[in-house]
Structure formats: structure tokens, C-alpha cells
Design a protein around this motif. Sequence first.
Motif, PDB file in Angstrom:
ATOM      1  N   HIS A  98      47.712  40.877 -33.197  1.00 44.06           N
ATOM      2  CA  HIS A  98      47.428  40.268 -34.497  1.00 44.06           C
ATOM      3  C   HIS A  98      47.082  41.300 -35.571  1.00 44.06           C
ATOM      4  O   HIS A  98      47.611  41.249 -36.671  1.00 44.06           O
ATOM      5  CB  HIS A  98      46.295  39.262 -34.360  1.00 44.06           C
ATOM      6  N   VAL A 107      50.788  33.948 -37.563  1.00 43.40           N
ATOM      7  CA  VAL A 107      50.112  32.718 -37.155  1.00 43.40           C
ATOM      8  C   VAL A 107      50.181  32.599 -35.634  1.00 43.40           C
ATOM      9  O   VAL A 107      50.853  33.367 -34.962  1.00 43.40           O
ATOM     10  CB  VAL A 107      50.747  31.478 -37.829  1.00 43.40           C
ATOM     11  N   GLY A 108      49.486  31.614 -35.073  1.00 44.35           N
ATOM     12  CA  GLY A 108      49.342  31.480 -33.638  1.00 44.35           C
ATOM     13  C   GLY A 108      50.635  31.345 -32.867  1.00 44.35           C
ATOM     14  O   GLY A 108      50.822  31.974 -31.829  1.00 44.35           O
ATOM     15  N   ARG A 109      51.567  30.537 -33.346  1.00 44.36           N
ATOM     16  CA  ARG A 109      52.826  30.313 -32.626  1.00 44.36           C
ATOM     17  C   ARG A 109      53.647  31.603 -32.540  1.00 44.36           C
ATOM     18  O   ARG A 109      54.176  31.949 -31.493  1.00 44.36           O
ATOM     19  CB  ARG A 109      53.639  29.225 -33.321  1.00 44.36           C
ATOM     20  N   CYS A 112      51.908  34.052 -30.147  1.00 43.53           N
ATOM     21  CA  CYS A 112      52.144  33.647 -28.762  1.00 43.53           C
ATOM     22  C   CYS A 112      53.540  34.066 -28.316  1.00 43.53           C
ATOM     23  O   CYS A 112      53.725  34.581 -27.206  1.00 43.53           O
ATOM     24  CB  CYS A 112      51.954  32.135 -28.630  1.00 43.53           C
ATOM     25  N   MET A 126      48.814  29.469 -26.135  1.00 43.27           N
ATOM     26  CA  MET A 126      49.063  28.888 -27.458  1.00 43.27           C
ATOM     27  C   MET A 126      47.751  28.515 -28.149  1.00 43.27           C
ATOM     28  O   MET A 126      47.549  28.829 -29.322  1.00 43.27           O
ATOM     29  CB  MET A 126      49.965  27.659 -27.333  1.00 43.27           C
ATOM     30  N   LYS A 127      46.864  27.875 -27.425  1.00 47.86           N
ATOM     31  CA  LYS A 127      45.579  27.452 -28.008  1.00 47.86           C
ATOM     32  C   LYS A 127      44.751  28.666 -28.416  1.00 47.86           C
ATOM     33  O   LYS A 127      44.191  28.708 -29.511  1.00 47.86           O
ATOM     34  CB  LYS A 127      44.812  26.594 -27.008  1.00 47.86           C
ATOM     35  N   CYS A 129      45.790  31.780 -29.104  1.00 52.96           N
ATOM     36  CA  CYS A 129      46.410  32.493 -30.225  1.00 52.96           C
ATOM     37  C   CYS A 129      46.194  31.752 -31.539  1.00 52.96           C
ATOM     38  O   CYS A 129      45.921  32.367 -32.576  1.00 52.96           O
ATOM     39  CB  CYS A 129      47.897  32.689 -29.975  1.00 52.96           C
ATOM     40  N   THR A 130      46.298  30.434 -31.510  1.00 52.75           N
ATOM     41  CA  THR A 130      46.073  29.640 -32.720  1.00 52.75           C
ATOM     42  C   THR A 130      44.630  29.769 -33.190  1.00 52.75           C
ATOM     43  O   THR A 130      44.374  29.989 -34.377  1.00 52.75           O
ATOM     44  CB  THR A 130      46.422  28.165 -32.465  1.00 52.75           C
ATOM     45  N   ASN A 131      43.687  29.663 -32.266  1.00 51.29           N
ATOM     46  CA  ASN A 131      42.271  29.795 -32.631  1.00 51.29           C
ATOM     47  C   ASN A 131      41.958  31.202 -33.130  1.00 51.29           C
ATOM     48  O   ASN A 131      41.170  31.368 -34.062  1.00 51.29           O
ATOM     49  CB  ASN A 131      41.372  29.446 -31.449  1.00 51.29           C
ATOM     50  N   SER A 133      44.050  33.323 -34.659  1.00 52.83           N
ATOM     51  CA  SER A 133      44.611  33.538 -35.994  1.00 52.83           C
ATOM     52  C   SER A 133      43.876  32.726 -37.059  1.00 52.83           C
ATOM     53  O   SER A 133      43.733  33.176 -38.183  1.00 52.83           O
ATOM     54  CB  SER A 133      46.103  33.210 -36.013  1.00 52.83           C
ATOM     55  N   LYS A 134      43.378  31.541 -36.690  1.00 55.34           N
ATOM     56  CA  LYS A 134      42.605  30.745 -37.649  1.00 55.34           C
ATOM     57  C   LYS A 134      41.246  31.370 -37.922  1.00 55.34           C
ATOM     58  O   LYS A 134      40.677  31.192 -38.992  1.00 55.34           O
ATOM     59  CB  LYS A 134      42.401  29.322 -37.121  1.00 55.34           C
TER      60      LYS A 134
END
Length: 159
Positions: A98, A107-109, A112, A126-127, A129-131, A133-134
Motif C-alpha cells: 500500500h 484501494v482494497g480490491r 488484494c 479482501m477484508k 486489505c479493504t480495512n 486502505s480505509k
Amino acid sequence: MPKDCVQRIIKVGKKSLPSVLTRGMEIDVNYAIITQDDWRDPIINYLQYPTLPYEKRVRIMALNYLMWNGDLVQKSKDEVLLRCLGKKEYIKVMRETHEGICGAHQVGRKMCWLIRRYGYFWPTMMKDCTNYSKGCEACQRHGPIQQAPSVPMNLVVKP
């Protein structure tokens, strides 16, 4: 460290793919410490000692994994072996992907997808990576401004 935790140290080498090296990125994970609360531990135990009694869930899950040079790897659908990572390792890999040298704050997707392309895997990729990046402060500070109204919207009645 708690008394009921069991530790095993596994030596892990550098993971570098030609597509990664052309970008100038190399992720180095030196040592993997597997504790008893690690998600890989039941699968590793089953693959090493398959004659012992195990839960049905572990036996079914182990069909997708194998031991390769002392590492747990997942057999992906496209016939690629992905090295399975523990928590400390995958946090390091997410940080490098990142915001590392070649990290573009995806972004997360996308993050990933890149991590899978580099050859790594863990079940909650996926979860996580999304968390991650957020939660990135730089992404929040320099990202697009959310145009949400500060008060609830009211209906306008046409006369």
C-alpha cells in the motif's frame, strides 16, 4: 508469552517475481513464527500427521493446501501456489504493497489483487486489505472529498 502457546520458527526466503522486479519492488519476509492461535496451525498439523483424528472442517480445508519446502502453500484455481502468511507477515506485506516504495495507495480490491499476484495468501485478504486502505491517513487526507450533506434532505413539493 502464554504457557499454552507453542512456537515453531520456519525459515522463509525472499519472494520476488519478474513482474515485481520490473517495478523495483521486493518483499522480504525473513522468519515466520507460528503460534498455536495462528490460522495455519491446524492445517499444518493435519498435513504433517494425517492419521491423527481432526475435525471435519480442518480435513476439508486441508484439501486446498500443501506443504512445500517447509511452508504452507495454497493451490489456487489457476494452478498457482500461493504462500500462506500469518498475521505479522501479512500486515508487513499490506504495508509494503500500500505505502512502500512502489505503493500507489490503491484501494482494497486492487491491493488484494496485487498481493495475490506477488504470490501470497491468507483467508481474510479482501477484508483486511479493504480495512487497511480505509484506515490509511494519507488516503483519507488526500483522497476525494465526500460530498454528503450535513443535514438530512427535505422533500420539495412542486406547487
